[in-house]
Design a protein around this motif. Structure first.
Motif, PDB file in Angstrom:
ATOM      1  N   GLY A  50       0.815  -1.208   0.000  1.00  0.00           N
ATOM      2  CA  GLY A  50       0.000   0.000   0.000  1.00  0.00           C
ATOM      3  C   GLY A  50       0.848   1.256   0.000  1.00  0.00           C
ATOM      4  N   VAL A  51       1.949   1.236   0.738  1.00  0.00           N
ATOM      5  CA  VAL A  51       2.857   2.380   0.771  1.00  0.00           C
ATOM      6  C   VAL A  51       3.475   2.589  -0.601  1.00  0.00           C
ATOM      7  N   ILE A  53       2.246   1.757  -3.502  1.00  0.00           N
ATOM      8  CA  ILE A  53       1.214   2.261  -4.410  1.00  0.00           C
ATOM      9  C   ILE A  53       0.985   3.749  -4.171  1.00  0.00           C
ATOM     10  N   CYS A  54       0.930   4.167  -2.902  1.00  0.00           N
ATOM     11  CA  CYS A  54       0.723   5.588  -2.598  1.00  0.00           C
ATOM     12  C   CYS A  54       1.876   6.437  -3.118  1.00  0.00           C
ATOM     13  N   VAL A  55       3.102   5.980  -2.944  1.00  0.00           N
ATOM     14  CA  VAL A  55       4.270   6.721  -3.433  1.00  0.00           C
ATOM     15  C   VAL A  55       4.214   6.829  -4.954  1.00  0.00           C
ATOM     16  N   LEU A  57       1.549   6.811  -6.823  1.00  0.00           N
ATOM     17  CA  LEU A  57       0.486   7.745  -7.184  1.00  0.00           C
ATOM     18  C   LEU A  57       0.921   9.193  -6.975  1.00  0.00           C
ATOM     19  N   TYR A  58       1.666   9.469  -5.903  1.00  0.00           N
ATOM     20  CA  TYR A  58       2.180  10.822  -5.684  1.00  0.00           C
ATOM     21  C   TYR A  58       3.167  11.213  -6.785  1.00  0.00           C
TER      22      TYR A  58
END
Length: 73
Positions: A50-51, A53-55, A57-58
């Protein structure tokens, strides 16, 4: 599937031994704690995904903003 062999029986009529037997049946076995701790390792791995994926996306968002800024410039 669990079935009730005595459907007309009221819960208030249960004695303590029957209640404790039902609780022991429904609670997880305390000796399986090591198995449960192994399950948290898989959860930790999913949290790491999840981390990542978030990175990503940013980074994609910053890339889109950079292209938009270059377009306006």
């Amino acid at each position: 599937m669990l079935t009730n062999p005595e459907p007309g029986r009221n819960i208030e009529e249960l004695n303590d031994d029957e209640i404790y037997a039902a609780i022991r049946y429904l609670e997880p076995d305390p000796r399986s704690a090591s198995k449960q701790s192994n399950d948290t390792a898989a959860t930790k791995e999913n949290d790491d995904n999840g981390v990542v994926i978030c990175v990503c996306l940013y980074i994609a968002l910053l890339g889109c903003l950079a292209v938009f800024w270059l377009y306006l410039r």
